[in-house]
Design an enzyme around this catalytic site. Structure first.
Site, PDB file in Angstrom:
ATOM      1  N   SER A  96     -37.995  -5.190  74.815  1.00 51.12           N
ATOM      2  CA  SER A  96     -38.893  -6.298  74.633  1.00 51.12           C
ATOM      3  C   SER A  96     -39.669  -6.474  75.605  1.00 51.12           C
ATOM      4  O   SER A  96     -39.531  -6.382  76.879  1.00 51.12           O
ATOM      5  CB  SER A  96     -38.124  -7.587  74.195  1.00 51.12           C
TER       6      SER A  96
ATOM      7  N   TYR B 276     -30.092 -13.328  76.310  1.00 56.25           N
ATOM      8  CA  TYR B 276     -30.585 -12.370  75.170  1.00 56.25           C
ATOM      9  C   TYR B 276     -31.676 -11.444  76.063  1.00 56.25           C
ATOM     10  O   TYR B 276     -31.708 -10.045  76.156  1.00 56.25           O
ATOM     11  CB  TYR B 276     -31.588 -12.850  74.036  1.00 56.25           C
TER      12      TYR B 276
ATOM     13  N   LYS C 200     -31.567  -7.054  77.141  1.00 57.94           N
ATOM     14  CA  LYS C 200     -32.669  -6.007  76.940  1.00 57.94           C
ATOM     15  C   LYS C 200     -32.910  -5.363  78.578  1.00 57.94           C
ATOM     16  O   LYS C 200     -33.072  -4.083  78.353  1.00 57.94           O
ATOM     17  CB  LYS C 200     -34.006  -6.730  76.233  1.00 57.94           C
TER      18      LYS C 200
HETATM   19  C1  UD1 Z   1     -39.213 -15.067  71.494  1.00 53.22           C
HETATM   20  C2  UD1 Z   1     -38.348 -14.695  72.667  1.00 53.22           C
HETATM   21  C3  UD1 Z   1     -38.562 -13.214  72.941  1.00 53.22           C
HETATM   22  C4  UD1 Z   1     -38.052 -12.446  71.709  1.00 53.22           C
HETATM   23  C5  UD1 Z   1     -38.681 -12.847  70.508  1.00 53.22           C
HETATM   24  C6  UD1 Z   1     -37.735 -12.442  69.441  1.00 53.22           C
HETATM   25  C7  UD1 Z   1     -38.670 -16.554  74.311  1.00 53.22           C
HETATM   26  C8  UD1 Z   1     -39.308 -17.214  75.356  1.00 53.22           C
HETATM   27  N1  UD1 Z   1     -39.156 -15.386  73.905  1.00 53.22           N
HETATM   28  O1  UD1 Z   1     -40.539 -14.889  71.554  1.00 53.22           O
HETATM   29  O2  UD1 Z   1     -37.787 -12.843  74.179  1.00 53.22           O
HETATM   30  O3  UD1 Z   1     -38.026 -11.126  71.964  1.00 53.22           O
HETATM   31  O4  UD1 Z   1     -38.563 -14.391  70.472  1.00 53.22           O
HETATM   32  O5  UD1 Z   1     -38.152 -12.312  68.341  1.00 53.22           O
HETATM   33  O6  UD1 Z   1     -37.962 -17.292  73.441  1.00 53.22           O
HETATM   34  N2  UD1 Z   1     -43.988 -21.654  68.218  1.00 53.22           N
HETATM   35  C9  UD1 Z   1     -44.561 -22.904  67.834  1.00 53.22           C
HETATM   36  N3  UD1 Z   1     -43.786 -23.388  66.765  1.00 53.22           N
HETATM   37  C10 UD1 Z   1     -42.808 -22.675  66.227  1.00 53.22           C
HETATM   38  C11 UD1 Z   1     -42.136 -21.497  66.749  1.00 53.22           C
HETATM   39  C12 UD1 Z   1     -43.085 -20.910  67.665  1.00 53.22           C
HETATM   40  O7  UD1 Z   1     -45.319 -23.281  68.436  1.00 53.22           O
HETATM   41  O8  UD1 Z   1     -42.241 -23.316  65.274  1.00 53.22           O
HETATM   42  C13 UD1 Z   1     -44.797 -21.113  69.316  1.00 53.22           C
HETATM   43  C14 UD1 Z   1     -43.751 -20.696  70.618  1.00 53.22           C
HETATM   44  O9  UD1 Z   1     -43.944 -22.004  71.278  1.00 53.22           O
HETATM   45  C15 UD1 Z   1     -44.718 -19.539  71.262  1.00 53.22           C
HETATM   46  C16 UD1 Z   1     -45.093 -18.687  69.991  1.00 53.22           C
HETATM   47  O10 UD1 Z   1     -45.225 -19.651  68.940  1.00 53.22           O
HETATM   48  O11 UD1 Z   1     -45.386 -20.073  72.016  1.00 53.22           O
HETATM   49  C17 UD1 Z   1     -44.378 -17.500  69.457  1.00 53.22           C
HETATM   50  O12 UD1 Z   1     -42.979 -18.105  69.366  1.00 53.22           O
HETATM   51  P1  UD1 Z   1     -42.060 -16.913  69.024  1.00 53.22           P
HETATM   52  O13 UD1 Z   1     -42.413 -16.569  67.803  1.00 53.22           O
HETATM   53  O14 UD1 Z   1     -40.772 -17.390  68.914  1.00 53.22           O
HETATM   54  O15 UD1 Z   1     -41.765 -15.672  70.004  1.00 53.22           O
HETATM   55  P2  UD1 Z   1     -41.750 -15.549  71.464  1.00 53.22           P
HETATM   56  O16 UD1 Z   1     -41.304 -16.969  72.120  1.00 53.22           O
HETATM   57  O17 UD1 Z   1     -43.010 -14.950  71.964  1.00 53.22           O
END
Ligand code: UD1
Length: 335
Positions: free
Chosen positions: A125, A150, A154
């Site tokens: 990842s 987690y 990795k």
């Molecule tokens: C997260 C993990 C990553 C993991 C991946 C697995 C962290 C820091 N990273 O990635 O290690 O491999 O999940 O799927 O936790 N967001 C919103 N509202 C929401 C959900 C998400 O604004 O309800 C935003 C988050 O703040 C982020 C972006 O969307 O900025 C992507 O979030 P997400 O889909 O959870 O992925 P990662 O955080 O990139």
């Protein structure tokens, strides 16, 4: 036809990879304990591919089951997807994550060594990069201390693979560092099946658009980015699946004791707000969202430098963000 064991093959990325493997002339053999996936995925795979798939229900940490599979099928390689992946849960139950994610890799490696199965593609990842100082990230960008158990699993799994290859165990390994997988099979027959409230952005967007969730919270709009929301590299799951097929083919051309690592992303960064507005535009549907507080531990911005995977594996993404969000919505509408 080469038999490839796919651990977690009923899951989101594993199921799409099974389809692509069949199209490329491999025979996927799926092992999945269905702890975060559903058996109906197997039926869907058969509908898409027109083929009966070999499926073993069970845990890939179960060495006796792996031995049974190899006694019934000559295995040429393994793609190891099966792992726990909920970042938040891993901070509450770290041992569960270390036991499962490290234990399953160790079991598989021991099994591969004994049965002389050479090739492994491992699901890593972009989390291993943490918040990088320079963007985009290349495979040479230094890894950082993991933000969560987690993420640490990795990182440690990558280290285990490097050490094993150095020991001249006779195996060939590629770690793929996934950026943010989104989208679904264009047929709408398979896609992501989050259990409970989704933690990831796009499943939350689709469930909100479908009325399953009342509103989506955007975690922060005051970051140093073009619109203040976080930036990610959203890669269509079909393109990601294709990278596994290319990685396997490439491993087949290498000498023993080979290890390499590749970023799998589009090379483009998009903000959370761009994802929401693009989703609304391509699907002509409204997403009820509010701006909320920053989420603890979030990376502000990250996207991939893909020059290495482009040139070495001849892999290029073929789906746009629009395609991804259209396919995610098509899939959601079937649920
Ligand atoms: C997260 C993990 C990553 C993991 C991946 C697995 C962290 C820091 N990273 O990635 O290690 O491999 O999940 O799927 O936790 N967001 C919103 N509202 C929401 C959900 C998400 O604004 O309800 C935003 C988050 O703040 C982020 C972006 O969307 O900025 C992507 O979030 P997400 O889909 O959870 O992925 P990662 O955080 O990139």
């Amino acid at each position: 036809m080469k038999n490839i064991l796919i651990t977690g093959g009923a899951g989101y990325i594993g199921s799409h990879t099974a389809v692509q493997l069949i199209e490329a002339g491999f025979n996927p053999i799926i092992i999945d304990d269905l702890s975060n996936s559903e058996e109906k995925v197997l039926d869907r795979l058969e509908e898409i591919t027109g083929r009966k798939l070999t499926f073993y229900k069970g845990d890939c940490i179960d060495r006796a089951l792996l031995d049974k599979i190899s006694s019934e099928h000559q295995l040429a390689g393994v793609i190891h997807f099966a792992a726990f992946k909920a970042v938040g849960e891993s901070t509450l139950q770290p041992l569960k994550y270390y036991q499962n994610n490290l234990g399953s890799l160790l079991t598989i490696l021991d099994f591969m060594k004994e049965k002389e199965i050479k090739d492994l593609v491992f699901s890593s990842s972009c989390t291993v990069y943490g918040q990088p100082d320079i963007l985009p990230v290349t495979e040479a960008t230094p890894r950082q201390d993991a933000e969560s158990p987690y993420g640490n699993t990795k990182k440690i799994c990558e280290d285990i693979l490097v050490d094993l290859v150095k020991s001249q165990a006779g195996i060939r390994v590629i770690s793929l560092r996934y950026f943010n997988p989104v989208g679904a099979h264009p047929s709408g027959k398979i896609g992501e099946l989050p259990i409970g409230t989704p933690a990831n952005l796009v499943p939350f967007v689709t469930q909100t658009a479908a009325g399953i969730r009342e509103k989506l919270t955007v975690f922060g709009d005051d970051y140093d980015t073009i619109d203040g929301s976080c930036v990610r590299d959203f890669i269509h799951v079909m393109d990601l699946a294709d990278a596994h097929v290319k990685a396997l083919a490439y491993l087949g051309e290498q000498q023993d004791d080979f290890y390499d690592v590749f970023n799998v992303g589009t090379g483009n960064g998009n903000t959370v707000l761009e994802v929401i507005t693009t989703f609304e535009k391509v699907n002509e549907v409204k997403v009820n969202y509010v701006i909320g507080a920053r989420r603890a531990g979030d990376i502000v911005k990250i996207w991939a430098d893909t020059a290495k995977i482009n040139s070495v594996l001849n892999w290029y993404p073929s789906y746009s963000l629009e395609d991804s969000l259209r396919d995610s919505w098509n899939w959601q509408k079937t649920l």
